[in-house]
Design a protein around this motif. Structure first.
Motif, PDB file in Angstrom:
ATOM      1  N   PRO A  43      33.946  38.096  45.675  1.00  0.00           N
ATOM      2  CA  PRO A  43      34.391  37.669  47.010  1.00  0.00           C
ATOM      3  C   PRO A  43      33.759  38.536  48.094  1.00  0.00           C
ATOM      4  CG  PRO A  43      36.261  37.856  45.514  1.00  0.00           C
ATOM      5  CD  PRO A  43      35.085  38.439  44.797  1.00  0.00           C
ATOM      6  N   THR A  46      37.911  38.294  52.887  1.00  0.00           N
ATOM      7  CA  THR A  46      39.321  38.141  52.558  1.00  0.00           C
ATOM      8  C   THR A  46      40.114  37.877  53.827  1.00  0.00           C
ATOM      9  OG1 THR A  46      39.138  39.636  50.668  1.00  0.00           O
ATOM     10  CG2 THR A  46      41.340  39.252  51.527  1.00  0.00           C
ATOM     11  N   THR A  54      43.718  35.172  50.787  1.00  0.00           N
ATOM     12  CA  THR A  54      42.766  34.251  50.193  1.00  0.00           C
ATOM     13  C   THR A  54      41.392  34.901  50.240  1.00  0.00           C
ATOM     14  OG1 THR A  54      44.028  32.280  50.812  1.00  0.00           O
ATOM     15  CG2 THR A  54      41.688  31.984  50.337  1.00  0.00           C
ATOM     16  N   GLU A  55      40.723  34.933  49.090  1.00  0.00           N
ATOM     17  CA  GLU A  55      39.409  35.552  48.965  1.00  0.00           C
ATOM     18  C   GLU A  55      38.354  34.463  48.842  1.00  0.00           C
ATOM     19  OE1 GLU A  55      40.355  39.567  46.499  1.00  0.00           O
ATOM     20  OE2 GLU A  55      40.905  37.702  45.514  1.00  0.00           O
ATOM     21  N   PHE A  56      37.217  34.663  49.509  1.00  0.00           N
ATOM     22  CA  PHE A  56      36.182  33.647  49.606  1.00  0.00           C
ATOM     23  C   PHE A  56      34.879  34.135  48.984  1.00  0.00           C
ATOM     24  CE2 PHE A  56      39.202  32.943  52.927  1.00  0.00           C
ATOM     25  CZ  PHE A  56      39.346  31.569  53.006  1.00  0.00           C
ATOM     26  N   ASP A  70      32.101  25.042  45.666  1.00  0.00           N
ATOM     27  CA  ASP A  70      32.660  26.145  46.428  1.00  0.00           C
ATOM     28  C   ASP A  70      33.798  26.731  45.607  1.00  0.00           C
ATOM     29  OD1 ASP A  70      32.991  27.939  48.442  1.00  0.00           O
ATOM     30  OD2 ASP A  70      33.325  26.460  50.026  1.00  0.00           O
ATOM     31  N   ILE A  72      37.252  29.733  45.758  1.00  0.00           N
ATOM     32  CA  ILE A  72      38.094  30.714  46.433  1.00  0.00           C
ATOM     33  C   ILE A  72      39.171  31.200  45.463  1.00  0.00           C
ATOM     34  CG2 ILE A  72      37.725  29.655  48.704  1.00  0.00           C
ATOM     35  CD1 ILE A  72      40.543  28.509  48.523  1.00  0.00           C
ATOM     36  N   GLU A 230      35.698  30.162  55.545  1.00  0.00           N
ATOM     37  CA  GLU A 230      36.975  30.823  55.796  1.00  0.00           C
ATOM     38  C   GLU A 230      37.424  30.739  57.243  1.00  0.00           C
ATOM     39  OE1 GLU A 230      33.783  34.072  55.690  1.00  0.00           O
ATOM     40  OE2 GLU A 230      34.194  32.129  54.791  1.00  0.00           O
TER      41      GLU A 230
END
Length: 501
Positions: A43, A46, A54-56, A70, A72, A230
């Motif tokens: 990630p 965040t 939520t981590e991306f 994608d 997450i 995000e």
């Protein structure tokens, strides 16, 4: 005659233009998958909310662009509620840790979970001279989730998730942005029904982003994807905030104060809010749901064996979209497809075991390897794969069509790598063993093994093997028949061979 010629020319022009656009699109896709180097991804950003984060992963990374996916990860604290929202792509999620309860709103389906004033679920209380039903609550069905569950959510279906356990709930979420049902663009777009992400501005905890060394590459990324994924979680308001408050009040037949609350203007909790663990939800007991799930699995198996007499897997009445099960536990031993007590096991969750995946055109694989065990080298015939390590370390090698290694590294817990369609791959567990989950862009992803008892090499005639690899017939026979295990290779046998050699 002239009009016919003009019409023919016009149709030819339309056909040529359509073919040209299709060829251009195919060329763009092929260019995106001309990968010379794949990296393990973690990630890179965040977003913090009141009751979780939520981590991306970087949706603009080349390997994500190639596969059109994608990814997450939600970390929801006990008592946290991921607010209701919907997405423009199909979703396949995996409950890595913890437990919770999920609701998915399927358009046109009835509200079958009801609570009467007497406290009896599913029974109506008749009151008043006209005998009209007075219900304290009713809603579409909800499902209990636990560690190891794979969750399927159709495109555009509103959903929410509540952590009712004592520990953090960790859910990784896979989006198929190139799915045919997504007609917007190559971004996953989340539309919130509640909350106000703009109220969280300044509270997010962003990780340092990777520095882009090539300005041209950065420009290409920005042109393909419409910005950071995000941003919608930290800079967007819910969809009611864009509607006139008077229209909302009239549509819901409520007063202006309630309509303003729908818009969430004063809400600064973010997209995951703290509601406590005693959220009043009508749901079946955990053991009842598991028992019902087992019965449903047996009924589906019976139908697929031709029990309906029509040759199909469903007759249209036994299982509708409203009654489809939306989660299945892939850690359940009954889903294991390959088991080697000395090496590990692999379970595939496809549309034959989990029917809703046929609609989503997605599937999943759960793998476990013991210390130093090997998963046979293979390629996936009809799907891209996203590999996410949940435990331990996994050594992975990936080779493209030119025979060049594009990835040769160790994946650690929490890291991701994309394996493009047809790229050859081999996996070996580290000293502590390893477990992973793979998401695939086909509801019945097919594997072709390169080594083992049932593989491409073992299925070739001995003379073809000998001449293809310039070896003697005896060596070709040894190559074909020495490995008697099928998919999962135990480490002791391999080490013993190398030692005796």
């Amino acid at each position: 005659m002239a009009s016919k010629a003009l019409l023919a020319f016009f149709l030819l022009f339309l056909t040529s233009s359509t073919l040209a656009r299709r060829q251009q699109w195919q060329q763009q896709q092929q260019n995106q998958c001309q990968i010379q180097n794949i990296q393990a991804l973690e990630p890179y950003n965040t977003i913090q909310a009141e009751a979780g984060v939520t981590e991306f992963w970087d949706a603009n990374d080349q390997q994500f662009q190639c596969a059109g996916v994608d990814f997450i990860r939600h970390r929801i604290q006990p008592g946290g509620l991921l607010l209701p929202s919907y997405v423009n792509t199909p979703i396949l999620a995996f409950i890595e840790r913890g437990q919770g309860v999920q609701g998915v709103i399927l358009p046109g389906c009835p509200e079958t979970f009801e609570y009467s004033p007497e406290g009896q679920q599913g029974e109506r209380s008749r009151q008043g001279s006209e005998g009209r039903s007075q219900l304290q609550d009713r809603h579409q069905k909800v499902e209990n989730l636990r560690e190891g569950d794979v969750v399927a959510i159709p495109t555009g279906a509103a959903h929410w998730l509540h952590n009712d356990g004592d520990n953090e709930l960790v859910a990784v979420v896979f989006f198929d942005t190139q799915n045919s049902e997504n007609q917007l663009d190559e971004n996953h777009r989340r539309f919130f029904l509640a909350g106000n992400a703009q109220g969280q501005q300044g509270q997010e905890q962003s990780r340092p982003r990777r520095q882009e060394q090539d300005p041209q590459r950065q420009s290409r990324r920005q042109s393909r994807r419409g910005g950071r994924q995000e941003e919608q979680y930290e800079n967007s308001r819910n969809i009611f905030s864009g509607l006139d408050v008077e229209f909302i009040a009239e549509a819901f037949n409520v007063d202006r104060e309630i309509a303003e609350k729908l818009q969430g203007q004063q809400d600064n909790r973010g997209h995951i809010v703290n509601v406590g663990r005693d959220l009043q939800i009508i749901r079946p007991q955990q053991h009842q749901q598991q028992q019902h799930g087992g019965e449903g699995q047996r009924r589906r198996s019976d139908r697929r064996r031709g029990g309906s007499g029509g040759g199909g897997w469903s007759n249209g009445f036994e299982e509708t979209i409203c009654s489809l099960k939306l989660h299945e536990n892939i850690d359940n031993p009954s889903h294991a497809d390959f088991v080697n007590p000395e090496a590990g096991r692999i379970a595939n969750l496809n549309s034959f075991k989990f029917p809703i995946l046929e609609h989503l055109q997605l599937s999943a694989e759960r793998g476990q390897l013991q210390r130093n065990a090997i998963r046979s080298p293979y390629w996936t015939i009809n799907a891209h794969s996203l590999l996410y390590v949940t435990e331990g370390a996994l050594r992975v090698q990936i080779v493209n069509n030119e025979g060049n290694s594009v990835f040769d590294d160790e994946l650690r817990e929490g890291q991701v790598v994309v394996i493009p369609q047809n790229f050859a791959v081999i996996k070996r567990a580290g000293e502590q063993g390893s477990r992973w989950i793979s998401f695939k862009t086909n509801d019945n992803a097919m594997i072709s093994n390169l080594a083992g008892r049932v593989s491409a090499i073992s299925s070739l005639p001995v003379d073809v093997v000998a001449n293809s690899y310039q070896m003697s017939r005896d060596d070709a026979q040894r190559l074909k028949f020495s490995q008697r295990e099928t998919v999962l290779f135990s480490p002791n046998r391999d080490q013993g061979r190398r030692a005796s050699a």
